[in-house]
Scaffold this active site. Sequence first.
Site, PDB file in Angstrom:
ATOM      1  N   CYS A  35       0.879  -1.228  -0.087  1.00  0.00           N
ATOM      2  CA  CYS A  35       0.184  -0.125  -0.001  1.00  0.00           C
ATOM      3  C   CYS A  35       0.910   1.286   0.026  1.00  0.00           C
ATOM      4  O   CYS A  35       0.245   2.488  -0.077  1.00  0.00           O
ATOM      5  CB  CYS A  35      -1.171   0.168   1.189  1.00  0.00           C
ATOM      6  SG  CYS A  35       0.071  -0.197   2.640  1.00  0.00           S
ATOM      7  N   ASP A  37       2.455   2.306   2.521  1.00  0.00           N
ATOM      8  CA  ASP A  37       2.515   3.073   3.921  1.00  0.00           C
ATOM      9  C   ASP A  37       3.873   2.919   4.550  1.00  0.00           C
ATOM     10  O   ASP A  37       4.484   1.881   4.003  1.00  0.00           O
ATOM     11  CB  ASP A  37       1.350   2.658   4.805  1.00  0.00           C
ATOM     12  CG  ASP A  37      -0.120   2.973   4.297  1.00  0.00           C
ATOM     13  OD1 ASP A  37      -0.136   4.010   3.584  1.00  0.00           O
ATOM     14  OD2 ASP A  37      -0.879   2.369   4.758  1.00  0.00           O
ATOM     15  N   CYS A  61      -2.469   2.643   7.710  1.00  0.00           N
ATOM     16  CA  CYS A  61      -3.952   2.712   8.163  1.00  0.00           C
ATOM     17  C   CYS A  61      -4.274   2.323   9.359  1.00  0.00           C
ATOM     18  O   CYS A  61      -3.204   2.220  10.151  1.00  0.00           O
ATOM     19  CB  CYS A  61      -4.619   1.483   7.164  1.00  0.00           C
ATOM     20  SG  CYS A  61      -3.714  -0.149   7.653  1.00  0.00           S
ATOM     21  N   CYS A 105      -0.820  -5.374   6.686  1.00  0.00           N
ATOM     22  CA  CYS A 105      -0.428  -4.363   7.328  1.00  0.00           C
ATOM     23  C   CYS A 105       0.309  -4.539   8.794  1.00  0.00           C
ATOM     24  O   CYS A 105       1.385  -4.009   9.157  1.00  0.00           O
ATOM     25  CB  CYS A 105      -1.708  -3.548   7.934  1.00  0.00           C
ATOM     26  SG  CYS A 105      -2.788  -3.333   6.552  1.00  0.00           S
TER      27      CYS A 105
HETATM   28 FE1  FES Z   1      -1.228   0.047   4.521  1.00  0.00          FE
HETATM   29 FE2  FES Z   1      -2.408  -0.942   6.153  1.00  0.00          FE
HETATM   30  S1  FES Z   1      -3.168  -0.457   4.145  1.00  0.00           S
HETATM   31  S2  FES Z   1      -0.420  -0.517   6.229  1.00  0.00           S
END
Ligand code: FES
Length: 118
Positions: A35, A37, A61, A105
Site C-alpha cells: 500500500c 504506507d 492505515c 499491514c
Molecule cells: Fe497500508 Fe495497512 S493499508 S499498512
Amino acid sequence: MPTYSDKVMDHLMNPRNVGEIPDADGVGTVGNPVCGDMMAFYVKVDDEDRLADVKFKTFGCGAAIAVSSMVSEMAKGMSLEEAKKLSNKDVATQLDGLPPNKMHCSNLGADALHNAIE
Ligand code: FES
C-alpha cells in the site's frame, strides 16, 4: 469494511507510545510494498540490553497503527534477544486477530522494530 477486534479498536483509538525518541539508540523504518504506507520505530536501550523505551510513528492505515501500538507495548522491557524474536504473528494474536485483508499491514510492525534493534 473490515471488522476489527475490540483490542484493535482500542489501540487504534488510543495508540500507545506515539512519537519519536530524539536520542534513540536505534531507528528502523519500513515501507509496505502493498500500500506504500510507512512505519518508523525508535528504541532506547538500557545498560542491561533491555528496551527501556519504544516509540513509533506511522503513516499507515488503522490496522498499522494498532499493530505498531501493540508492538511498542509488547517490546518495552524486553531484552534485545526477546524483541528480535517478536513476530508479526505474535502481534496479530495479541490483538485477537486481524481481518485477512489487513494481515499485510501487520508485517510492518515487528519488521520496523527489528530494524531499529539492528
Ligand atoms: Fe497500508 Fe495497512 S493499508 S499498512
